[in-house]
Design a protein around this motif. Sequence first.
Motif, PDB file in Angstrom:
ATOM      1  N   ARG B  74       9.885-107.798   6.895  1.00  0.00           N
ATOM      2  CA  ARG B  74      11.177-108.147   6.299  1.00  0.00           C
ATOM      3  C   ARG B  74      12.222-107.096   6.655  1.00  0.00           C
ATOM      4  O   ARG B  74      13.386-107.421   6.898  1.00  0.00           O
ATOM      5  N   PRO B 365      10.079-115.312   0.589  1.00  0.00           N
ATOM      6  CA  PRO B 365      11.267-114.612   1.075  1.00  0.00           C
ATOM      7  C   PRO B 365      11.235-114.362   2.580  1.00  0.00           C
ATOM      8  O   PRO B 365      12.273-114.423   3.239  1.00  0.00           O
ATOM      9  N   GLN B 368      12.311-117.416   4.223  1.00  0.00           N
ATOM     10  CA  GLN B 368      13.757-117.594   4.073  1.00  0.00           C
ATOM     11  C   GLN B 368      14.522-116.705   5.040  1.00  0.00           C
ATOM     12  O   GLN B 368      15.533-117.093   5.610  1.00  0.00           O
TER      13      GLN B 368
END
Lengths: 587, 399
Positions: B74, B365, B368
Amino acid sequence: MEPPEDANLGLDEAEEIILRWDSTASEEAREKMIFEGNRDEVDRYLLAVDQIQRSISSVSISDDQAKVNSAIQIAMARLEDEFRNILLIHTSPIETDTLTDPSSSIHSSVGAARDSSNSVSYRSTSSIREIDLIPSDAVIDLRSIAERMISAGYLRECIQVYGSVRKSTVDSSFRRLGIEKLSIGDIQRLEWDQLETKIRRWIRAAKVCIRIVFASEKKLCEEIFDGVGTAIDDACFMETVKGPAIQLFNFAEAISISRRSPEKLFKILDLHDALMDLIPDIDVVFESKSSESIRIQAAEILSRLAEAARGILSEFENAVLREPSRVPVPGGTIHPLTRYVMNYISLISDYKQTLNELIVSKPSTGSRYSGDPTTPDMEFAELEGKTPLALHLIWIIVILQFNLDGKSKHYKDASLVHLFMMNNVHYIVQKVKGSPELREMIGDDYLRKLTGKFRLSATNYQRATWVRVLYCLRDEGLHVSGSFSSGVSKSALRERFKTFNAMLEDVHRTQATWLIPDSQLREELRISISEKLIPAYRSFLGRFRNHIESGKHPENYIKYSVEDLENAVLDFFEGYPISQHLRRRSQ
Amino acid sequence: MRATENNQGSFLNRISIRRNQIVSMDVNHEQELQDLDLFQKRVSDRFSNLFSPSDESPIAGAGETALLSIAWLRKLLDVYLCCEAEFKVLLLMGRDPAHISKAPLDRLVPELLDRAVKSLDICNAVTHGVEAIRHCQKLAEIAVSALGQKPVGDGQVRRAKKALNSLIAAMAVEDKDGIGGKFSDRAWSFGRKGGAGSASSKDRTVGQFRSLWWGMAKGWSAARQLQAMSSNLVAPRGAESTGLAQPVYIMSTVMMFTMWALVAAIPCQERTGLATHFPIPRHLSWAQPMIGLQEKIADEWKKKEKKGSFGLLDEIQKLEKLGFSLTEFAESFQFQAESDRLEEVATQVAELAETCQKMEEGLVPLQQQIREVFHKVVRTRTEVLEVLDQSGKVSTPTM
C-alpha cells in the motif's frame, strides 16, 4: 421439512446415526448420499444433528464433551458434502431459450415461485426477471442444512461451498451468453468494426446477466439464507457473482478507455445508453454495502463513456477544422469531407436525446479578437436559446465551411473557387433541410444565412466568368467617327466577335467538365447565365451583323447563332467533357 | 513579406498561449532544470523510504513494515501515485502543447502511454489475485477458529485439517506437479465416483479454484506483459538526458517497478519466466534504492520459483509456512498432545490469526488503491492524448 416435534432421539442414538454416516469411516457412507435417499432417513439424520447440537450445553464431563464435539465435526463435514451435492445436482447453466431480454417480454413473473415467508421485495424495476434456479424442495433441503451448519459455527464452510458451486454455474451461463474474457490489450488491438459487433453482443448479454442471472442468484441466496444469520445471503451472493460481475464490466470499461476517434461515437453512445438503462437494475441487485464496489464501478464506467463521447465530439471538430487534404476535387463538385461531415451530424441529430444530456458546454471557438488565422470566429450572441449541442452542430458547419474555403483556394480558376463553394454550401443546406431534427437544431435563421452564402457564391461565379465574356458584347468602343465608315469600326467589331467566340469556346469546353450535382441548382444557374448571355448576344447580333456580313468571310466572325448558344449552355456543369466542340448547329 | 507574416503569426501565438510565462528564455530554462532535479530527488527519496520504511503507518502493527507485506504494497502504491501526480505536472502544466510532439518526446510519450495501457491489465489481474488471497484467508480463518478452541479436540483438529488441506491446495494451483496436488484430494471428505459432477474430484477442485480467480483472458500472461512493457525502456543518453526525456524514463521505471513488485507479490495469471530483472542501469544515482529493492525481491523470487509460489506477499508466505506446519500437526495429532506441542501450536495459531487480521483489514483497501491507480493512469493518459491531438501531430495510432 422439519422433523416432527415429538420425535425424540437419545444422545447415544443420535451419535450412532452421525457416526454411521461418517464418510471417512465406511465405504457405504461414501457411496450413498443421505439427501438422495428416502425422506425418513433425511429426517432422522437432521434430528440426530439437532440432538447433538442441543446437547453441547447439557453435557458436562469433558470426555463426553469431546465426543460431542467430535460428532458435530463429523456431522458438519457430512452436511457440507450433502450441501455441495444438492447444489451440484441442480447445477445447470441457464437455458438459452430463457435468455431473452426481460424488458422486452410482455409478462414479468412477479415472484410467482417465491416462498411466501420471504418478505424481502425489491421489485422496483419491472425489467428484472428472476427465475427459479433450483427447485423449491431442493431449496428447502439446502436451507435446513444451512441453518444447522451456521448455528454450529460452520458458516465459513457453508459460504465457501455455496460460492464455489454457484460461481462456476454463473461462469457457464456467461459462456453461453457469449461473454468473452478479453484483456484491455486485446480490445485495443481489435478493429473497430469487430468491436462494434462485440459491443452489440455485450449489450444484449449484460441485460440478461443483470436482470436475470444475477437477480435470480440473489433470489436464490435469499431463499436459502435469509433469516439464518446476519447478511449471510449477502455474503453468499457476493461470493457467487463478484468475480463474474467484474469480468462483465471490464469489457465496457475497456471500451470506455479506448482511443477516441470519430467513427466510434455512435456505438459508444449505444453502450452508454444501455448501461444507463441498466443502472437502476444494478443498484437494486447490488444494493448491499458489500457490493458497493460494483455499483461504483458501473457508475464510473458510465461517466467515462460520457466523457469519451464528449471527447470524440471535440476531436471530430478538431479533425474537421484541420483536415488537410489539398487535392481539389475535379469539377468543383461536393467534397468528400462535406458528405462525411453532414452525414455525421445527421446521425448526431438522431442521438440528440442522449447527446443533449451529455454535451453541456459550448464549443470552444476562436473569438473575434484572437487574430488567430487558423480558426474561424463564431459569436454566440445571435444564437440565443440554443442548446449546447445545437451550438456544436452549428460550429461544425462553420468550421466545415472554413476548411472548404481554404480548399477552394487551390483551384487555379477563380470561377471554380466560387462554384465549389456554391456546390458545397448548397449541399449543407439540403442536408439540413432533409432532416427535421437537424433543421430544428440548426434553426431557420442560420439556414437563411447559409442560403445567402451559396447564392452569393453563385453570383460571384457569374461575375468571375461572364463579366469579361459579356464585355465583348458592349457597345462602347465600336463607334468611330470618320470619313469612310458609317460609324462602326469594322476591325474592332471583328476583334470583338473573335474574342467573344474564343472566350465562349474556352468557357464552354472548360465548364462543361465542371459539375453541379444538384439538378435544380444546375438548372437555375444555367437559366441565370442564359438570361444574361442570350439577350446580350441577340441584341449584339441584331445591331452589328450587317457590318460583318457586308465584309469578307463573315462565317469566321459570326460563328454561332443564338440557338447555338442556347444549346451550348445546356452542356454546362454536366461534369464530363463535351463530345463535340461548340458547333454551329444551325446555319 | 512571407517571413514577416510568419513571425507575426507566431508572435501572436506566443502572446495568447504563453501569457503567463516570463519572456526570458534563460530564466525558463533554469526553472525547468530545477524542476527536473527536484522530481528526480523526490522519486529517489520515496524509494529510500520503502527500502527501510519507518514505523509511522498504523497498519504496520508492531515493528517495521515488512517488505512485500500488504502494508508495504500500500505504501508502494502511495509512492506511485505521488510520483505520477508530480510527473503529470512536469509534463503538462504551463507548457505549449506542441512540445510533447517534438523529438524525442514524439516517440517516448506514445511509448509511455502504451506501457500505461499494459499496466491497466496488470491492475486487473492483480485485483483478481487479491480475490484469490481473500479466499485463502477465509480458509485460514476456519483453521484459526477450529484450533483456537480450548481444549483442542479431535473434531476441531479434523475441521482444521480439512480447511488447511484446501488452503494448501488453493495456494499450490500454480505449481504443476508439486506438493499441492496431493492435498487437493482432501478438499472433499471422500472421492465421489460418478455423480452429477462427472469430473474427478481432484480436477474439479483444482478446476474450481482456477475458475474462481484466473479472471484474465485465456493465454494472457503477467510475465509476458511485463516483458512487453520493459522491452523498449531505455535510459536516455547524452543530449537526450536533459529535458523531459529523463522524467519520462524515470516515471516509466517507477511504473515498471510497481507493476513488477505487485505481480511478484500477488498471485497473477501466468508468471512463469517472470523476468527477475528489468534492466535499470546501475550507475543511475536516483535509482539506487529501487535497484536495491529489486535485488531483494528478485532473490526471494528465485528461491521460491522452483517450488512454485503462490506469491511473495508476506502474508501469503506466512499462510504457506503456518499452513504446512499446522497441517503436519493435524496429521499427527493424537487425542492428547503433549502440552508444549500444544503451546507451540497455540503460538502458530495466534500468528495465523494475526495474519488473517492483517488481511481482513488490508486487502480491501489494497484493492481500492489498485483501482485508484487504474483511474489515475487512465486519466493521465486521456489528458496526454488530448494534448497530443490538439497539437495535431499524432501520426501513428497509439494505444
